[in-house]
Design a protein around this motif. Structure first.
Motif, PDB file in Angstrom:
ATOM      1  N   GLY A   1       0.904  -1.196   0.020  1.00 23.63           N
ATOM      2  CA  GLY A   1       0.056   0.117   0.011  1.00 23.63           C
ATOM      3  C   GLY A   1       0.829   1.149  -0.068  1.00 23.63           C
ATOM      4  O   GLY A   1       1.831   1.340   1.060  1.00 23.63           O
ATOM      5  N   ILE A   2       0.838   2.103  -0.940  1.00 21.45           N
ATOM      6  CA  ILE A   2       1.673   3.351  -1.047  1.00 21.45           C
ATOM      7  C   ILE A   2       0.707   4.495  -1.113  1.00 21.45           C
ATOM      8  O   ILE A   2      -0.538   4.176  -2.125  1.00 21.45           O
ATOM      9  N   GLY A   3       0.911   5.603  -1.089  1.00 20.78           N
ATOM     10  CA  GLY A   3      -0.009   6.880  -1.197  1.00 20.78           C
ATOM     11  C   GLY A   3       0.462   7.932  -0.964  1.00 20.78           C
ATOM     12  O   GLY A   3       1.791   8.012  -0.190  1.00 20.78           O
TER      13      GLY A   3
ATOM     14  N   ALA B   1      -5.323   1.202  -5.001  1.00 24.11           N
ATOM     15  CA  ALA B   1      -5.286   2.765  -5.488  1.00 24.11           C
ATOM     16  C   ALA B   1      -5.999   3.293  -3.903  1.00 24.11           C
ATOM     17  O   ALA B   1      -7.153   3.117  -3.744  1.00 24.11           O
ATOM     18  N   THR B   2      -4.975   3.925  -3.386  1.00 22.45           N
ATOM     19  CA  THR B   2      -5.315   4.276  -1.952  1.00 22.45           C
ATOM     20  C   THR B   2      -6.244   5.548  -1.840  1.00 22.45           C
ATOM     21  O   THR B   2      -6.153   6.448  -2.735  1.00 22.45           O
ATOM     22  N   THR B   3      -6.761   5.748  -0.512  1.00 21.85           N
ATOM     23  CA  THR B   3      -7.745   7.132  -0.379  1.00 21.85           C
ATOM     24  C   THR B   3      -6.926   8.139  -0.493  1.00 21.85           C
ATOM     25  O   THR B   3      -7.294   9.313  -1.000  1.00 21.85           O
ATOM     26  N   ALA B   4      -5.522   8.216   0.009  1.00 20.57           N
ATOM     27  CA  ALA B   4      -4.882   9.480   0.011  1.00 20.57           C
ATOM     28  C   ALA B   4      -4.618   9.799  -1.551  1.00 20.57           C
ATOM     29  O   ALA B   4      -4.586  10.949  -1.967  1.00 20.57           O
ATOM     30  N   LEU B   5      -4.476   8.605  -2.614  1.00 27.09           N
ATOM     31  CA  LEU B   5      -4.196   9.068  -3.915  1.00 27.09           C
ATOM     32  C   LEU B   5      -5.478   9.747  -4.469  1.00 27.09           C
ATOM     33  O   LEU B   5      -5.664  10.538  -5.256  1.00 27.09           O
TER      34      LEU B   5
ATOM     35  N   VAL C   1      -6.023  14.242  -5.820  1.00 19.37           N
ATOM     36  CA  VAL C   1      -6.716  14.800  -7.146  1.00 19.37           C
ATOM     37  C   VAL C   1      -7.727  13.830  -7.480  1.00 19.37           C
ATOM     38  O   VAL C   1      -8.061  12.790  -6.948  1.00 19.37           O
ATOM     39  N   ASP C   2      -8.705  14.830  -7.921  1.00 21.42           N
ATOM     40  CA  ASP C   2     -10.378  13.978  -8.211  1.00 21.42           C
ATOM     41  C   ASP C   2      -9.757  13.076  -9.277  1.00 21.42           C
ATOM     42  O   ASP C   2      -8.993  13.183 -10.466  1.00 21.42           O
ATOM     43  N   GLY C   3     -10.288  11.775  -9.291  1.00 21.82           N
ATOM     44  CA  GLY C   3     -10.051  10.450 -10.064  1.00 21.82           C
ATOM     45  C   GLY C   3      -8.886  10.060  -9.714  1.00 21.82           C
ATOM     46  O   GLY C   3      -7.989   9.400 -10.725  1.00 21.82           O
ATOM     47  N   GLY C   4      -7.914  10.372  -8.665  1.00 20.65           N
ATOM     48  CA  GLY C   4      -6.840   9.597  -8.453  1.00 20.65           C
ATOM     49  C   GLY C   4      -6.619   7.983  -8.396  1.00 20.65           C
ATOM     50  O   GLY C   4      -5.753   7.575  -8.931  1.00 20.65           O
ATOM     51  N   ARG C   5      -7.891   7.642  -7.774  1.00 21.58           N
ATOM     52  CA  ARG C   5      -7.909   6.262  -7.846  1.00 21.58           C
ATOM     53  C   ARG C   5      -7.848   5.446  -8.990  1.00 21.58           C
ATOM     54  O   ARG C   5      -7.191   4.658  -9.382  1.00 21.58           O
TER      55      ARG C   5
ATOM     56  N   LYS D   1      -9.024  14.609   3.636  1.00 25.70           N
ATOM     57  CA  LYS D   1      -9.366  13.080   3.589  1.00 25.70           C
ATOM     58  C   LYS D   1     -10.787  12.907   2.887  1.00 25.70           C
ATOM     59  O   LYS D   1     -11.649  13.489   3.554  1.00 25.70           O
ATOM     60  N   LEU D   2     -10.817  12.072   1.842  1.00 20.93           N
ATOM     61  CA  LEU D   2     -12.179  11.838   1.474  1.00 20.93           C
ATOM     62  C   LEU D   2     -12.991  10.863   2.415  1.00 20.93           C
ATOM     63  O   LEU D   2     -12.539   9.948   2.992  1.00 20.93           O
TER      64      LEU D   2
END
Ligand code: SAH
Length: 353
Positions: free
Chosen positions: A232-234, A273-277, A281-285, A315-316
């Motif tokens: 897991g990376i973000g 594809a993490t929450t931080a990603l 940015v919108d659509g980051g995941r 945070k989302l």
């Protein structure tokens, strides 16, 4: 595009490894064109092993009490502005039940290092969840524990454990954490978890303060050695009530590039594809999926506590408490050609067996 750098990507693709100087050169020399070259290969590897499936994990953030004081984290113990909460066992079970109805077959219990949740309490909760949902995988993400505690949770039925190593380099680790914490203890926890038989996830923040391409090179070499089931990376994102309030957030392009590199290095891993990603940015995941990720972890925590599990700013908080929301996620993945599936989604990187 530099032939030297595309050559390094080709080498990574065939050998599954690079040396430290090669990793650092590749990471430091990345360009948008090089990234596209990488992602074409990483997507192909992802599709070879996992097709176009996207696994979903129901994340239950069950406590934001924490005895640690990590410099980057919004729920660190010396942040007095946090409204602290704990879910009861009953509340945790009802999150699982609701999640099950929505098609979740993996639940992730994440929290701060909260002394209230003794081993006995954790074992009770783990057994109850496995009784309620016997065909589901249960993942724990509750920090550093003694070997015997990890063993007790495993014997009670926990299947997986997420513990990001955060950064491999011991000096960089010291720069992100209070003196009571060390890189070597954290890494030993990962070896213990592996030894016990967990499916293990590690990972790191991208762009944390003071991080260099050499540090990231060290992370890649460590991860290859550990050979985990998940990474897991973000991006690091500053939180206003921490010592890192004024630091810059990690970059989108670097995070995506690291996802692509991880997919090429260990093609069978689970890569969220993490929450931080999704936050930077919108659509980051979606971009994460297109770089080689194959997991998303929507929030199943009760909506009234979500805002209190505030690891970083903005945070989302969107969870997946309803069938419409699950449909929304399905639609977003379908729009980029991928498919949310109802499955445990075990890792194909099965070095434990
Ligand atoms: N207490 C558990 C869970 C930690 S929270 C543990 O020790 O593993 C999960 C992850 O969130 C951390 O491992 C860290 O990498 C990430 N995180 C914490 N603060 C962050 C921040 N400000 N920006 C981005 N990620 C952060």
């Amino acid at each position: 595009m530099s032939a030297h750098l595309t050559g390094l990507i080709d080498k990574l693709h065939t050998d599954r490894s690079l040396d430290k100087a090669e990793w650092a050169a590749l990471i430091a020399g990345r360009t948008p064109e090089l990234a596209e070259y990488l992602f074409a290969l990483s997507r192909k590897e992802r599709q070879r092993y996992y097709g176009r499936d996207v696994y979903i994990r129901g994340l239950i953030e069950f406590t934001n009490y924490c005895k640690n004081d990590c410099f980057y984290c919004g729920i660190r113990k010396s942040n007095w502005n946090v409204h602290r909460y704990r879910l009861t066992e009953e509340e945790i079970l009802s999150c699982c039940q609701a999640g099950y109805a929505l098609g979740f077959r993996t639940f992730v219990l994440q929290g701060g290092e909260d002394g209230y949740f003794t081993d006995a309490r954790m074992v009770h909760i783990i057994r109850a969840i496995k009784e309620l949902c016997p065909n589901c995988a249960l993942t724990l993400s509750i920090g550093e524990k003694p070997y015997d505690s990890y063993k007790a949770y495993f014997d009670a039925g926990a299947d997986r454990y997420l513990l990001r190593h955060e950064t491999y380099d011991p000096c960089h680790y010291k720069a992100l954490h209070p003196p009571s914490l060390s890189a070597s203890v954290r890494q030993q926890c990962l070896w213990d978890l592996k030894d016990i038989g967990y499916q293990v996830g590690t990972g790191f923040m991208v762009g944390s303060p003071g991080q260099t391409p050499e540090h990231l090179a060290g992370d890649m070499i460590f991860i290859r050695q550990l050979d985990p089931q998940m990474v897991g990376i973000g991006p690091f994102i500053p939180h206003h009530d921490t010592p890192f309030a004024r630091e810059k957030a990690g970059a989108l392009d670097l995070t995506l590039f690291m996802l692509g590199l991880l997919r090429l290095m260990l093609p069978r891993i689970l890569l969220p594809a993490t929450t931080a990603l999704g936050t930077i940015v919108d659509g980051g995941r979606e971009l994460g999926i297109l770089a080689g990720a194959n997991v998303v972890m929507p929030n199943l925590s009760p909506s009234d506590v979500r805002k209190d599990y505030n690891l970083y700013d903005n945070k989302l908080y969107t969870g997946i408490e309803s069938a419409e929301r699950r449909k929304g996620l399905e639609d977003r993945m379908a729009a980029i050609g991928y498919k949310v599936v109802t499955a445990r989604g075990d890792s194909l990187n099965t070095s434990n067996e």
